[in-house]
Design a protein around this motif. Sequence first.
Motif, PDB file in Angstrom:
ATOM      1  N   THR A  82      -6.431  -5.271 -64.430  1.00  0.00           N
ATOM      2  CA  THR A  82      -7.215  -4.227 -63.774  1.00  0.00           C
ATOM      3  C   THR A  82      -7.273  -2.951 -64.598  1.00  0.00           C
ATOM      4  N   HIS A  83      -8.371  -2.223 -64.395  1.00  0.00           N
ATOM      5  CA  HIS A  83      -8.499  -0.861 -64.907  1.00  0.00           C
ATOM      6  C   HIS A  83      -8.326   0.155 -63.788  1.00  0.00           C
ATOM      7  N   GLU A  84      -8.004  -0.321 -62.588  1.00  0.00           N
ATOM      8  CA  GLU A  84      -7.815   0.546 -61.426  1.00  0.00           C
ATOM      9  C   GLU A  84      -6.372   1.051 -61.422  1.00  0.00           C
ATOM     10  N   MET A  85      -6.123   2.146 -62.122  1.00  0.00           N
ATOM     11  CA  MET A  85      -4.752   2.608 -62.312  1.00  0.00           C
ATOM     12  C   MET A  85      -4.121   3.091 -61.002  1.00  0.00           C
ATOM     13  N   ALA A  86      -4.868   3.785 -60.181  1.00  0.00           N
ATOM     14  CA  ALA A  86      -4.314   4.257 -58.914  1.00  0.00           C
ATOM     15  C   ALA A  86      -3.949   3.073 -58.026  1.00  0.00           C
ATOM     16  N   PHE A  87      -4.787   2.057 -58.035  1.00  0.00           N
ATOM     17  CA  PHE A  87      -4.520   0.856 -57.244  1.00  0.00           C
ATOM     18  C   PHE A  87      -3.284   0.138 -57.768  1.00  0.00           C
ATOM     19  N   ALA A  88      -3.172   0.013 -59.081  1.00  0.00           N
ATOM     20  CA  ALA A  88      -2.001  -0.629 -59.681  1.00  0.00           C
ATOM     21  C   ALA A  88      -0.723   0.114 -59.302  1.00  0.00           C
ATOM     22  N   ARG A  89      -0.769   1.432 -59.305  1.00  0.00           N
ATOM     23  CA  ARG A  89       0.399   2.241 -58.936  1.00  0.00           C
ATOM     24  C   ARG A  89       0.821   1.947 -57.494  1.00  0.00           C
ATOM     25  N   GLU A  90      -0.163   1.734 -56.625  1.00  0.00           N
ATOM     26  CA  GLU A  90       0.130   1.571 -55.202  1.00  0.00           C
ATOM     27  C   GLU A  90       0.653   0.185 -54.844  1.00  0.00           C
ATOM     28  N   ILE A  91       0.098  -0.872 -55.468  1.00  0.00           N
ATOM     29  CA  ILE A  91       0.374  -2.217 -54.948  1.00  0.00           C
ATOM     30  C   ILE A  91       1.289  -3.067 -55.838  1.00  0.00           C
ATOM     31  N   ALA A  92       1.490  -2.658 -57.082  1.00  0.00           N
ATOM     32  CA  ALA A  92       2.220  -3.532 -58.011  1.00  0.00           C
ATOM     33  C   ALA A  92       3.732  -3.396 -57.836  1.00  0.00           C
ATOM     34  N   ASP A  93       4.438  -4.527 -57.960  1.00  0.00           N
ATOM     35  CA  ASP A  93       5.885  -4.497 -58.082  1.00  0.00           C
ATOM     36  C   ASP A  93       6.282  -4.132 -59.510  1.00  0.00           C
ATOM     37  N   ARG A  94       5.514  -4.663 -60.476  1.00  0.00           N
ATOM     38  CA  ARG A  94       5.739  -4.316 -61.873  1.00  0.00           C
ATOM     39  C   ARG A  94       4.394  -4.192 -62.577  1.00  0.00           C
ATOM     40  N   VAL A  95       4.371  -3.363 -63.606  1.00  0.00           N
ATOM     41  CA  VAL A  95       3.169  -3.140 -64.409  1.00  0.00           C
ATOM     42  C   VAL A  95       3.491  -3.495 -65.857  1.00  0.00           C
ATOM     43  N   TYR A  96       2.575  -4.233 -66.483  1.00  0.00           N
ATOM     44  CA  TYR A  96       2.713  -4.612 -67.888  1.00  0.00           C
ATOM     45  C   TYR A  96       1.576  -3.961 -68.671  1.00  0.00           C
ATOM     46  N   PHE A  97       1.926  -3.220 -69.709  1.00  0.00           N
ATOM     47  CA  PHE A  97       0.923  -2.638 -70.604  1.00  0.00           C
ATOM     48  C   PHE A  97       0.835  -3.483 -71.866  1.00  0.00           C
ATOM     49  N   THR A  98      -0.365  -3.989 -72.149  1.00  0.00           N
ATOM     50  CA  THR A  98      -0.569  -4.846 -73.312  1.00  0.00           C
ATOM     51  C   THR A  98      -1.476  -4.173 -74.333  1.00  0.00           C
ATOM     52  N   ASP A  99      -1.250  -4.509 -75.587  1.00  0.00           N
ATOM     53  CA  ASP A  99      -2.121  -4.027 -76.653  1.00  0.00           C
ATOM     54  C   ASP A  99      -2.000  -4.979 -77.834  1.00  0.00           C
ATOM     55  N   GLN A 100      -3.138  -5.374 -78.387  1.00  0.00           N
ATOM     56  CA  GLN A 100      -3.183  -6.240 -79.564  1.00  0.00           C
ATOM     57  C   GLN A 100      -2.370  -7.521 -79.368  1.00  0.00           C
ATOM     58  N   GLY A 101      -2.460  -8.083 -78.163  1.00  0.00           N
ATOM     59  CA  GLY A 101      -1.874  -9.391 -77.919  1.00  0.00           C
ATOM     60  C   GLY A 101      -0.398  -9.425 -77.616  1.00  0.00           C
ATOM     61  N   VAL A 102       0.227  -8.260 -77.427  1.00  0.00           N
ATOM     62  CA  VAL A 102       1.643  -8.227 -77.084  1.00  0.00           C
ATOM     63  C   VAL A 102       1.857  -7.302 -75.886  1.00  0.00           C
ATOM     64  N   ILE A 103       2.958  -7.519 -75.181  1.00  0.00           N
ATOM     65  CA  ILE A 103       3.352  -6.612 -74.110  1.00  0.00           C
ATOM     66  C   ILE A 103       4.132  -5.465 -74.742  1.00  0.00           C
ATOM     67  N   VAL A 104       3.540  -4.289 -74.687  1.00  0.00           N
ATOM     68  CA  VAL A 104       4.127  -3.115 -75.331  1.00  0.00           C
ATOM     69  C   VAL A 104       5.233  -2.525 -74.462  1.00  0.00           C
ATOM     70  N   GLU A 105       4.993  -2.503 -73.148  1.00  0.00           N
ATOM     71  CA  GLU A 105       5.959  -1.892 -72.240  1.00  0.00           C
ATOM     72  C   GLU A 105       5.762  -2.472 -70.851  1.00  0.00           C
ATOM     73  N   GLU A 106       6.845  -2.609 -70.106  1.00  0.00           N
ATOM     74  CA  GLU A 106       6.775  -3.059 -68.729  1.00  0.00           C
ATOM     75  C   GLU A 106       7.765  -2.277 -67.887  1.00  0.00           C
ATOM     76  N   GLY A 107       7.477  -2.208 -66.597  1.00  0.00           N
ATOM     77  CA  GLY A 107       8.386  -1.503 -65.703  1.00  0.00           C
ATOM     78  C   GLY A 107       7.768  -1.358 -64.336  1.00  0.00           C
ATOM     79  N   THR A 108       8.432  -0.619 -63.470  1.00  0.00           N
ATOM     80  CA  THR A 108       7.855  -0.317 -62.164  1.00  0.00           C
ATOM     81  C   THR A 108       6.656   0.603 -62.358  1.00  0.00           C
TER      82      THR A 108
END
Length: 258
Positions: free
Chosen positions: A211-237
Motif C-alpha cells: 500500500t501507499h496509504e501510509m495513514a491506513f498502514a499506521r492504523e491497521i498494521a501489526d508490523r510494517v516492512y519498508f522495501t527498496d531495490q528488492g530487499v527489506i530495508v527496515e521493519e517494525g511496528t
Amino acid sequence: MTSSFTEQSSSQLTQPQVRIHDVHKAFGAVKVLRGMSLTVGAGQAICVIGPSGSGKSTLLRCINGLIPVDRGEVFVGEHAVHTLKSDHDMIALRKDVSIVFQQYNLFPHKTALQNIMMAPIQVLGQNKDEVRERALGLLKKVRLEDKMNNYPGELSGGQQQRVAIARALAMQPSVMLFDEVTAALDPETRKEVLLTIRQLVEEGMTSILVTHEMAFAREIADRVYFTDQGVIVEEGTPQQIFDAPQVQRTKAFLEQVL
C-alpha cells in the motif's frame, strides 16, 4: 454472516501463517527480489511499503504462486509454495490464499453476484445453492447487496473493488493479499474500500497489504516492512517505522510521502 476467521483462538494467533525465507526473483537480468524474508502470524496484518519497483507486488505474486521463485522458500499454512508444480496443488493453495489486485479484473458480462460465485463453483466444484448464499452474505458484508444484479460497467471503481474483495473472500481463504487496491480510486470511493479492508483485519483475517496509504498502514498494521531495490530495508511496528525510523533510506522515503 459469521466468517471462519472470526473464531481463531489465542493460540492460533501465535502460529506463523505465512513464512518467507531468503526469496530471490529475477526477470532476465533484472533482480527484483534479492533475499526477502518475513513471517506473518495467523490473524496478523502487515503492510509492505516502499517506492515503485522495489519488489512489493512481485512478493505478493510469489506468495500465492502466480510467479515461481528462483531461490528461497515460501510457506503458506501447510503449503510449501516454492515446491508446488501441479494444477491440483495450485488450486489447493489458491483456496487458502486470495489476492486482490489494483485492477478489479471482473468479468464485464457477469453480474456482481455471478462474478463472486464463479470460482467456488467452477474451480472448487462447490454446491451452487451454497455458494449463492455465501455470495449474498459477502455482498452484504461489503455493503453492496443492492448491486447484486448490476454489471461491472454499472458500478463505480470503488464498488467494483469491493466486489473483487467479496469474490476473493468467496474462496474462504485463510490469507488475503491486497496489492495497492486503492491506487486507481478517487478519495471518496477509496474510503469505502479501506473501510472494508479494516473490517476484515479487525475480524482477524491474516492480511498482507502492499500500500501507499501510509495513514491506513499506521492504523491497521501489526508490523510494517519498508522495501527498496528488492530487499527489506527496515521493519517494525507502525510507531517504530513512521515515528522513529532507524535507517536513513526509510527516513528519506517517508519524508517524501508523509
